[in-house]
Design a protein around this motif. Structure first.
Motif, PDB file in Angstrom:
ATOM      1  N   ARG A 160       9.508  10.745  -3.471  1.00 44.52           N
ATOM      2  CA  ARG A 160       9.065  10.231  -4.783  1.00 44.52           C
ATOM      3  C   ARG A 160       7.544  10.213  -4.868  1.00 44.52           C
ATOM      4  NH1 ARG A 160       7.585   7.031  -9.092  1.00 44.52           N
ATOM      5  NH2 ARG A 160       7.091   4.885  -8.688  1.00 44.52           N
ATOM      6  N   ILE A 161       6.888   9.701  -3.842  1.00 48.03           N
ATOM      7  CA  ILE A 161       5.427   9.630  -3.840  1.00 48.03           C
ATOM      8  C   ILE A 161       4.830  11.032  -3.890  1.00 48.03           C
ATOM      9  CG2 ILE A 161       3.412   8.975  -2.452  1.00 48.03           C
ATOM     10  CD1 ILE A 161       5.142   6.603  -1.417  1.00 48.03           C
ATOM     11  N   LYS A 162       5.333  11.914  -3.057  1.00 49.06           N
ATOM     12  CA  LYS A 162       4.835  13.293  -3.019  1.00 49.06           C
ATOM     13  C   LYS A 162       4.998  13.972  -4.374  1.00 49.06           C
ATOM     14  CE  LYS A 162       5.424  17.611  -0.373  1.00 49.06           C
ATOM     15  NZ  LYS A 162       5.780  18.524  -1.480  1.00 49.06           N
ATOM     16  N   ARG A 163       6.156  13.802  -4.985  1.00 51.81           N
ATOM     17  CA  ARG A 163       6.433  14.448  -6.271  1.00 51.81           C
ATOM     18  C   ARG A 163       5.458  13.984  -7.343  1.00 51.81           C
ATOM     19  NH1 ARG A 163      11.896  12.510  -8.396  1.00 51.81           N
ATOM     20  NH2 ARG A 163      10.602  10.666  -8.800  1.00 51.81           N
ATOM     21  N   GLU A 164       5.301  12.654  -7.507  1.00 51.97           N
ATOM     22  CA  GLU A 164       4.432  12.138  -8.555  1.00 51.97           C
ATOM     23  C   GLU A 164       2.973  12.543  -8.331  1.00 51.97           C
ATOM     24  OE1 GLU A 164       7.452  11.623  -9.662  1.00 51.97           O
ATOM     25  OE2 GLU A 164       7.703   9.710  -8.594  1.00 51.97           O
ATOM     26  N   ALA A 177      -1.404   2.723  -4.623  1.00 49.61           N
ATOM     27  CA  ALA A 177      -0.494   3.345  -3.661  1.00 49.61           C
ATOM     28  C   ALA A 177       0.683   2.433  -3.340  1.00 49.61           C
ATOM     29  CB  ALA A 177      -1.248   3.722  -2.393  1.00 49.61           C
ATOM     30  N   ILE A 178       0.385   1.155  -3.146  1.00 48.24           N
ATOM     31  CA  ILE A 178       1.455   0.184  -2.901  1.00 48.24           C
ATOM     32  C   ILE A 178       1.039  -1.126  -3.535  1.00 48.24           C
ATOM     33  CG2 ILE A 178       0.551  -0.491  -0.637  1.00 48.24           C
ATOM     34  CD1 ILE A 178       3.542  -0.808   0.252  1.00 48.24           C
ATOM     35  N   ASN A 179       1.991  -1.836  -4.095  1.00 46.29           N
ATOM     36  CA  ASN A 179       1.719  -3.044  -4.848  1.00 46.29           C
ATOM     37  C   ASN A 179       2.291  -4.266  -4.138  1.00 46.29           C
ATOM     38  OD1 ASN A 179       0.555  -4.099  -7.275  1.00 46.29           O
ATOM     39  ND2 ASN A 179       2.599  -4.426  -8.111  1.00 46.29           N
ATOM     40  N   GLU A 205       3.167  -0.270   8.589  1.00 39.29           N
ATOM     41  CA  GLU A 205       3.748   1.067   8.576  1.00 39.29           C
ATOM     42  C   GLU A 205       4.290   1.427   7.191  1.00 39.29           C
ATOM     43  OE1 GLU A 205       3.376   3.374  10.946  1.00 39.29           O
ATOM     44  OE2 GLU A 205       2.089   1.775  11.703  1.00 39.29           O
ATOM     45  N   THR A 206       4.730   0.438   6.437  1.00 40.24           N
ATOM     46  CA  THR A 206       5.174   0.709   5.073  1.00 40.24           C
ATOM     47  C   THR A 206       3.987   1.039   4.183  1.00 40.24           C
ATOM     48  OG1 THR A 206       7.008  -0.854   5.418  1.00 40.24           O
ATOM     49  CG2 THR A 206       6.556  -0.173   3.154  1.00 40.24           C
ATOM     50  N   VAL A 207       2.877   0.319   4.394  1.00 40.40           N
ATOM     51  CA  VAL A 207       1.646   0.653   3.669  1.00 40.40           C
ATOM     52  C   VAL A 207       1.192   2.062   4.053  1.00 40.40           C
ATOM     53  CG1 VAL A 207      -0.801   0.078   3.377  1.00 40.40           C
ATOM     54  CG2 VAL A 207       0.915  -1.755   3.421  1.00 40.40           C
ATOM     55  N   ASP A 212      -0.476   7.540   3.327  1.00 37.15           N
ATOM     56  CA  ASP A 212      -0.526   8.850   3.983  1.00 37.15           C
ATOM     57  C   ASP A 212       0.249   9.910   3.212  1.00 37.15           C
ATOM     58  OD1 ASP A 212      -2.040   7.606   5.875  1.00 37.15           O
ATOM     59  OD2 ASP A 212      -0.656   7.941   7.558  1.00 37.15           O
ATOM     60  N   THR A 213       1.373   9.524   2.631  1.00 33.70           N
ATOM     61  CA  THR A 213       2.151  10.483   1.856  1.00 33.70           C
ATOM     62  C   THR A 213       1.382  10.915   0.607  1.00 33.70           C
ATOM     63  OG1 THR A 213       4.196   9.427   2.616  1.00 33.70           O
ATOM     64  CG2 THR A 213       4.363  10.926   0.743  1.00 33.70           C
ATOM     65  N   ALA A 214       0.764   9.948  -0.071  1.00 34.08           N
ATOM     66  CA  ALA A 214      -0.012  10.273  -1.262  1.00 34.08           C
ATOM     67  C   ALA A 214      -1.244  11.101  -0.908  1.00 34.08           C
ATOM     68  CB  ALA A 214      -0.423   8.985  -1.977  1.00 34.08           C
ATOM     69  N   ARG A 215      -1.898  10.757   0.189  1.00 38.11           N
ATOM     70  CA  ARG A 215      -3.105  11.477   0.614  1.00 38.11           C
ATOM     71  C   ARG A 215      -2.773  12.930   0.951  1.00 38.11           C
ATOM     72  NH1 ARG A 215      -7.613   9.060  -0.207  1.00 38.11           N
ATOM     73  NH2 ARG A 215      -6.986   7.222   0.981  1.00 38.11           N
ATOM     74  N   ALA A 216      -1.657  13.159   1.615  1.00 36.06           N
ATOM     75  CA  ALA A 216      -1.268  14.518   1.960  1.00 36.06           C
ATOM     76  C   ALA A 216      -0.931  15.326   0.710  1.00 36.06           C
ATOM     77  CB  ALA A 216      -0.067  14.494   2.908  1.00 36.06           C
ATOM     78  N   ALA A 217      -0.368  14.666  -0.296  1.00 40.19           N
ATOM     79  CA  ALA A 217       0.010  15.363  -1.520  1.00 40.19           C
ATOM     80  C   ALA A 217      -1.202  15.725  -2.372  1.00 40.19           C
ATOM     81  CB  ALA A 217       0.983  14.497  -2.327  1.00 40.19           C
ATOM     82  N   ASN A 218      -2.252  14.907  -2.307  1.00 42.57           N
ATOM     83  CA  ASN A 218      -3.475  15.171  -3.069  1.00 42.57           C
ATOM     84  C   ASN A 218      -4.650  14.552  -2.317  1.00 42.57           C
ATOM     85  OD1 ASN A 218      -5.585  15.491  -4.839  1.00 42.57           O
ATOM     86  ND2 ASN A 218      -4.670  14.333  -6.525  1.00 42.57           N
TER      87      ASN A 218
END
Length: 430
Positions: A160-164, A177-179, A205-207, A212-218
């Protein structure tokens, strides 16, 4: 007696910059001794609001001109929405759009991408920067995540994070990134897969998963850690995340003040505590009510649900005075880079509170005019004619942002940066 507020900077020099512009024509020839119209067109500081109420309008007018937004090219039935859009655009340069997962993707594989992307593009076409809120949150996590294993849920979160982040890249490059990670592992109001994961793998690790997922995507994305809990526990979470090597671009601080304005001293003390991390501070969710205050004994603001919560004349005067004090306080602190007011109108305000800047009928409250006076008058470079010197130079000193010079129907934009003295060469003319 000396208070924290006594130490608040009054010069605002940290918000200003100096730029010397050498003006040339299209052939590179200097333009000396010439009258140039100079005007500021945008603040560098982020003055934001949520854009939730404009999503449908933006989809209908995704290719609209500024005149259409003003109402000259819309149908009568759309006049109210056009007026609302014009009020919004007259104040704010930063919009937050909703990516609450349960609403964005109520059925797996069917996200609301097209609608949100059209809205984001509409805001961007009006020179408004856009932020997505949030990529990961325990509240409004989709129920269907509880029907799969923890491993499958984690994979779904990453996907989901990667897609958005990938699909909105270039339009939205700024995300919470996380709320609300402070309460995440012990959140009990509703069973959800994000809390389940945090209890299993740990909060940090959840943060990390989100960042990390968002950073890798963009890799160009700006990623924010956002929370309403402004206690030392949030500081501890930030320290843990930074020590673990998580790259946080800004710290988000929520300040919903339905129970009353916290005052300059308390807010300044909060800003100072979080400024020690050396990261920009974003006041991500700010609100002040213009009616009766929520009782002080309420712990969870969601628990207060009166049948009617009207705006009052006395409350509106109080709101205008407090919002002026609050914005002055935030603008004075050098670590604050943006403030997002949470909602423009009482008609759709969070918790049904009279916390908007417009009444339910769309008319302006004094608080709207108070903020407008700050953003577009007191903290705004006045438009006027300046004359270039013998070397074709203009010297501009003003609040950081985008400025426009115009001459004989031709214009060009340039930036004034806070705390810097710059020298630019600007081409004015074909």
């Amino acid at each position: 007696m000396t208070t924290i507020a006594d130490s608040v900077p009054t010069s605002l020099d940290h918000r200003r910059g100096r730029t010397t512009v050498t003006v040339v024509d299209g052939s590179g020839t200097l333009i000396p001794h010439t009258d140039i119209l100079l005007e500021q067109v945008r603040h560098a500081f982020g003055f934001g609001n949520i854009g939730f109420d404009l999503i449908d309008f933006a989809n209908e007018h995704a290719t609209t001109t500024d005149d259409a937004v003003a109402g000259s090219s819309v149908t009568t039935s759309d006049d109210n929405n056009a007026a609302f859009a014009q009020e919004w655009l007259s104040l704010f340069n930063m919009a937050t759009l909703p990516f609450y997962w349960a609403r964005f993707e109520p059925t797996p594989g069917h996200p609301d991408t097209a609608r949100l992307l059209a809205a984001a593009r509409w805001f961007k076409s009006h020179d408004v920067s856009v932020k997505g809120h949030p990529l990961l949150w325990h509240t409004l996590a989709p129920r269907w995540l509880m029907d799969v294993t923890e491993t499958q849920a984690e994979s779904a979160m990453r996907a989901r994070i990667k897609r958005e982040v990938e699909e909105f890249a270039g339009v939205i490059d700024h995300w919470d990134a996380i709320n609300e990670s402070v309460i995440l592992p012990r959140f009990t109001a509703e069973t959800n897969a994000v809390t389940r994961l945090a209890q299993s793998q740990g909060r940090v690790e959840t943060v990390r998963l989100a960042f990390d997922t968002a950073r890798a995507a963009n890799p160009q994305a700006r990623l924010v850690l956002n929370d309403f809990d402004l206690s030392p526990e949030y500081e501890h979470v930030i320290s843990e995340c930074l020590d673990a090597g998580i790259q946080i671009d800004a710290i988000g601080l929520q300040t919903h003040m339905h129970q009353g304005y916290r005052g300059e001293d308390e807010i300044w003390e909060i800003l100072e505590r979080f400024a020690r991390f050396g990261l920009p501070l974003q006041m991500t969710e700010t609100s002040l009510v213009s009616g009766d205050l929520m009782p002080a004994h309420i712990v969870d603001l969601n628990d207060f649900a009166p049948a009617d919560w009207p705006s009052t004349a006395q409350g509106e005067a109080r709101q205008a005075a407090e919002i002026t004090r609050h914005y002055r306080n935030l603008f004075a602190h050098p670590s604050v880079e943006s403030v997002t007011y949470w909602g423009l109108s009482d008609a759709t305000a969070w918790l049904g509170a009279p916390s908007g800047l417009l009444r339910t009928n769309g008319s302006r409250k004094p608080a709207f005019d108070a903020i407008h006076d700050l953003i577009k008058s007191e903290w705004w470079h006045p438009a006027g004619v300046q004359r270039t010197d013998e070397a074709g130079r203009l010297r501009v000193q003003g609040f950081a942002g985008t400025y426009r010079m115009s001459h004989r129907g031709v214009s060009a934009d340039f930036a004034v940066e806070a705390g810097h003295e710059k020298h630019l060469r600007v081409v004015l003319g074909a």
